[in-house]
Enzyme design. Sequence first.
Site, PDB file in Angstrom:
ATOM      1  CE1 TYR A  19       6.747 -60.598  28.317  1.00 14.62           C
ATOM      2  CE2 TYR A  19       9.076 -61.028  28.651  1.00 14.62           C
ATOM      3  CZ  TYR A  19       8.021 -60.135  28.570  1.00 14.62           C
ATOM      4  OH  TYR A  19       8.252 -58.785  28.744  1.00 14.62           O
ATOM      5  CD  GLN A  74       4.318 -61.792  24.050  1.00 19.09           C
ATOM      6  OE1 GLN A  74       4.361 -61.815  22.821  1.00 19.09           O
ATOM      7  NE2 GLN A  74       3.566 -62.623  24.754  1.00 19.09           N
ATOM      8  CD  GLU A  75       5.263 -57.127  29.408  1.00 21.50           C
ATOM      9  OE1 GLU A  75       4.168 -57.174  29.978  1.00 21.50           O
ATOM     10  OE2 GLU A  75       6.262 -57.761  29.817  1.00 21.50           O
ATOM     11  CB  SER A  76       0.568 -53.247  26.340  1.00 23.02           C
ATOM     12  OG  SER A  76       1.444 -52.574  25.427  1.00 23.02           O
TER      13      SER A  76
END
Length: 334
Positions: A318, A187-189
């Site tokens: 998120y 999800q972050e990168s």
Amino acid sequence: MSSTFSKQSVDELSAELDLPEIQATGELIGGTLSGPDTYFEYRGMGFGLQYEIAEEFGHVIGARVRMEVAHDTTELLTMLSKGDIDFICMDMPEQPDMERCVNNWLTRSSSPELARAVNDWYEPTIIHQIKLRHQQRNQQVRTVRRKARPVILNASRGQISQFDAILKRQAQRIGWDWRLLAAQCYQESAFDPKAVSWAGAQGLMQIMPGTAAHLGLNGTAVWEPDANITAGAQYLKELSTTFSDIANPSERIRFTLAAYNGGAGHIRDAMALAKNEGRNVQRWTEVVPFVLRLSQARYYRNPVVKYGYMRGSETVDYVAKIEERWRQYRQAVH
């Protein structure tokens, strides 16, 4: 003969503080109300048009800008008159015993050199450039420059990413399912070690510069997968401890993820609002509506709210996306 000022001696000057003393301490203190166009914090960093304008002025006079957020304009005026802040950093009407600068900020009448410096610096072209940068940044919200990898590298072999060994080791250290940590990392990168966000977050776990310094992640180490994931896991552990009052482990994970994205202070604000309305603050679903409401002035300026405005929809989205991806990973990788 030059003179220097300690912070203590400057504090004693109170309302008499003017430009020379501000420059001597190296800190310019602004006051404002929380909001998307004034000042808000995102992952530990300050944003907002008025704050960005103040930072530009701070560079000119050689001072770091610190913002103090009030709940209303009456409190702001009191802070200024008492000398708790050096200027009010937002559009304000004229007030007795206060100097109005050309960009509608207010300073004390006892700080004429500061007001003069603001007026001498202010040019429409400068403000126009800052506004353009601010608009571009707003358009980049949620964007991360990254090269996306597959969501699952090889399901038949039980391989989610090329970083599985690191993820397993760090997840075990913090007591998490490694597939959950993998879901957050994606999800972050999208598993890109060189990913950079609009806000300056870096690497696989999108570590902000201030957080990196706090975690001892220095120099180019932020780009190293092992160091970055280790730092991200350590930060998750710290946040989980912050929410140790959430008794249910599954719920605590949700609050921890939300804090990783939106900041622990903002999540506590949402919990305070939920508590005021009799909601169960031990359950993420009960707090979600109030996370979303923190983008509305009537809520982020409520007296129980300490950290002001936040982009709540981003944080709610998120957490939901990570949970869904974690479910998919559990089904595909055993």
